[in-house]
Design a protein around this motif. Structure first.
Motif, PDB file in Angstrom:
ATOM      1  N   UNK A 142       0.826  -1.208   0.000  1.00  0.00           N
ATOM      2  CA  UNK A 142       0.000   0.000   0.000  1.00  0.00           C
ATOM      3  C   UNK A 142       0.856   1.252   0.000  1.00  0.00           C
ATOM      4  N   UNK A 143       1.932   1.257   0.773  1.00  0.00           N
ATOM      5  CA  UNK A 143       2.779   2.451   0.817  1.00  0.00           C
ATOM      6  C   UNK A 143       3.511   2.651  -0.506  1.00  0.00           C
ATOM      7  N   UNK A 144       3.853   1.561  -1.194  1.00  0.00           N
ATOM      8  CA  UNK A 144       4.501   1.706  -2.498  1.00  0.00           C
ATOM      9  C   UNK A 144       3.507   2.232  -3.540  1.00  0.00           C
ATOM     10  N   UNK A 145       2.231   1.824  -3.419  1.00  0.00           N
ATOM     11  CA  UNK A 145       1.194   2.384  -4.292  1.00  0.00           C
ATOM     12  C   UNK A 145       1.016   3.872  -3.999  1.00  0.00           C
ATOM     13  N   UNK A 146       1.052   4.225  -2.702  1.00  0.00           N
ATOM     14  CA  UNK A 146       0.950   5.638  -2.317  1.00  0.00           C
ATOM     15  C   UNK A 146       2.129   6.434  -2.867  1.00  0.00           C
ATOM     16  N   UNK A 147       3.322   5.857  -2.822  1.00  0.00           N
ATOM     17  CA  UNK A 147       4.515   6.525  -3.333  1.00  0.00           C
ATOM     18  C   UNK A 147       4.390   6.773  -4.835  1.00  0.00           C
ATOM     19  N   UNK A 148       3.939   5.767  -5.573  1.00  0.00           N
ATOM     20  CA  UNK A 148       3.780   5.909  -7.022  1.00  0.00           C
ATOM     21  C   UNK A 148       2.790   7.018  -7.350  1.00  0.00           C
ATOM     22  N   UNK A 149       1.657   7.054  -6.634  1.00  0.00           N
ATOM     23  CA  UNK A 149       0.640   8.082  -6.861  1.00  0.00           C
ATOM     24  C   UNK A 149       1.171   9.458  -6.475  1.00  0.00           C
ATOM     25  N   UNK A 150       1.924   9.519  -5.373  1.00  0.00           N
ATOM     26  CA  UNK A 150       2.452  10.801  -4.901  1.00  0.00           C
ATOM     27  C   UNK A 150       3.438  11.398  -5.903  1.00  0.00           C
ATOM     28  N   UNK A 151       4.219  10.555  -6.565  1.00  0.00           N
ATOM     29  CA  UNK A 151       5.134  11.054  -7.593  1.00  0.00           C
ATOM     30  C   UNK A 151       4.352  11.760  -8.706  1.00  0.00           C
ATOM     31  N   UNK A 152       3.257  11.147  -9.136  1.00  0.00           N
ATOM     32  CA  UNK A 152       2.443  11.746 -10.196  1.00  0.00           C
ATOM     33  C   UNK A 152       1.862  13.080  -9.755  1.00  0.00           C
ATOM     34  N   UNK A 153       1.343  13.130  -8.535  1.00  0.00           N
ATOM     35  CA  UNK A 153       0.761  14.371  -8.015  1.00  0.00           C
ATOM     36  C   UNK A 153       1.834  15.448  -7.884  1.00  0.00           C
ATOM     37  N   UNK A 154       3.001  15.071  -7.357  1.00  0.00           N
ATOM     38  CA  UNK A 154       4.088  16.041  -7.200  1.00  0.00           C
ATOM     39  C   UNK A 154       4.506  16.614  -8.557  1.00  0.00           C
ATOM     40  N   UNK A 155       4.518  15.756  -9.580  1.00  0.00           N
ATOM     41  CA  UNK A 155       4.869  16.232 -10.924  1.00  0.00           C
ATOM     42  C   UNK A 155       3.813  17.207 -11.435  1.00  0.00           C
ATOM     43  N   UNK A 156       2.529  16.866 -11.255  1.00  0.00           N
ATOM     44  CA  UNK A 156       1.452  17.756 -11.706  1.00  0.00           C
ATOM     45  C   UNK A 156       1.528  19.116 -11.014  1.00  0.00           C
ATOM     46  N   UNK A 157       1.882  19.099  -9.728  1.00  0.00           N
ATOM     47  CA  UNK A 157       1.894  20.328  -8.928  1.00  0.00           C
ATOM     48  C   UNK A 157       3.255  21.038  -8.946  1.00  0.00           C
ATOM     49  N   UNK A 158       4.250  20.408  -9.596  1.00  0.00           N
ATOM     50  CA  UNK A 158       5.617  20.933  -9.558  1.00  0.00           C
ATOM     51  C   UNK A 158       6.061  21.134  -8.110  1.00  0.00           C
ATOM     52  N   UNK A 159       5.786  20.126  -7.293  1.00  0.00           N
ATOM     53  CA  UNK A 159       6.055  20.193  -5.866  1.00  0.00           C
ATOM     54  C   UNK A 159       7.225  19.305  -5.472  1.00  0.00           C
ATOM     55  N   UNK A 160       7.832  19.631  -4.341  1.00  0.00           N
ATOM     56  CA  UNK A 160       8.856  18.771  -3.751  1.00  0.00           C
ATOM     57  C   UNK A 160       8.162  17.602  -3.053  1.00  0.00           C
ATOM     58  N   UNK A 161       8.708  16.407  -3.218  1.00  0.00           N
ATOM     59  CA  UNK A 161       8.135  15.208  -2.604  1.00  0.00           C
ATOM     60  C   UNK A 161       9.027  14.757  -1.453  1.00  0.00           C
ATOM     61  N   UNK A 162       8.497  14.816  -0.250  1.00  0.00           N
ATOM     62  CA  UNK A 162       9.223  14.368   0.935  1.00  0.00           C
ATOM     63  C   UNK A 162       8.804  12.929   1.234  1.00  0.00           C
ATOM     64  N   UNK A 163       9.663  11.973   0.895  1.00  0.00           N
ATOM     65  CA  UNK A 163       9.380  10.555   1.114  1.00  0.00           C
ATOM     66  C   UNK A 163       9.820  10.218   2.533  1.00  0.00           C
TER      67      UNK A 163
END
Length: 279
Positions: A142-163
């Protein structure tokens, strides 16, 4: 209305349409109507939708808005409406008497059962965007699925991703494999060694995401302590906190997972819940 604003902004950023759904099953519908002459539940619901459409349209005029009213039980209606959605956005009703968000059984069930990611926006979530998204990772599916989704959102938002990985001391029964692998013991030196191992594991875990989303700025964060409390603290200035849903039983709260449940209940920032892939 914070959830509506968040959803409208997200639809604009993703270049998607926005479906605004009002679902409510009026108990004793006919009796209530007789007891309140002139009151029409359908008209009341449509006025709510009209107000929502007007607000979202003024905020994001470029977004196509589809208002939907269904007289029926809230959870089944919203689960059905979200089957073809990229994300389901809902609000929580502020703070309860113990300082926690009033999410309720509806929110818990939707976060646990929806086919798409669910974002819960507290009514007190406010402030300008910080350009930072926090995602919790422990190596579980589940956390790896969350990580994959978060990468996409961070790219859309041009945001920094804190893993972010939280190392329990010691790891809980349901801790993910990365958190368990990093644990070395309670002493100061052992904790330092565990955090170094955890960072190396996070770098490895983020490899595929970095490859597919090379423009996303990524930071690895390793902290020790109570998982939910530390995640909430790390996300205090974040635009979004992303967690996975990987339950261990048949009830909605257990399906959601204790950490995700606690984060949803206590966070003052928007929280996204991403389900683990089904076998």
């Amino acid at each position: 209305m914070r959830a509506l604003d968040w959803a409208a902004d997200e639809a604009r950023i993703r270049d998607r349409g926005l479906r605004v759904v009002h679902a409510f099953e009026w108990p004793m519908r006919r009796v209530a109507a007789r007891g309140a002459p002139g009151f029409d539940p359908d008209d009341f619901a449509r006025r709510i939708l009209d107000d929502a459409r007007e607000r979202a349209g003024a905020r994001t005029p470029e977004v196509a808005i589809e208002p939907v009213y269904v007289d029926g039980d809230t959870v089944p209606v919203l689960l059905t409406q979200a089957r073809d959605a990229e994300v389901l956005v809902m609000g929580s009703r502020g703070l309860g008497t113990l300082g926690s968000a009033v999410l309720g059984s509806t929110g818990t069930r939707l976060a646990a059962e929806a086919a798409c990611p669910v974002v819960v926006v507290p009514s007190n979530a406010d402030g300008p965007r910080s350009g930072r998204i926090v995602v919790a990772v422990d190596g579980s599916p589940a956390s790896m699925a969350a990580l994959d989704w978060a990468f996409t959102v961070a790219e859309d938002h041009e945001a920094t991703l804190a893993v972010t990985m939280v190392c329990d001391d010691p790891p809980s029964l349901f801790a993910g494999p990365l958190a368990k692998a990093a644990y070395r013991g309670p002493s100061e030196s052992e904790r330092a060694a565990a955090q170094e191992i955890a960072r190396e594991l996070l770098v490895e875990a983020t490899g595929p995401g970095r490859e597919h989303h090379p423009g996303v700025r990524v930071t690895e964060v390793v902290v020790a302590g109570h998982a939910a409390r530390r995640l909430i603290r790390e996300a205090e200035d974040a635009d979004l906190l992303v967690v996975g849903s990987r339950g261990h039983g048949g009830f909605a709260g257990m399906l959601l997972g204790s950490v995700s449940q606690s984060v949803l209940t206590h966070s003052t920032r928007p929280v996204a819940v991403v389900r683990a892939p089904r076998d």
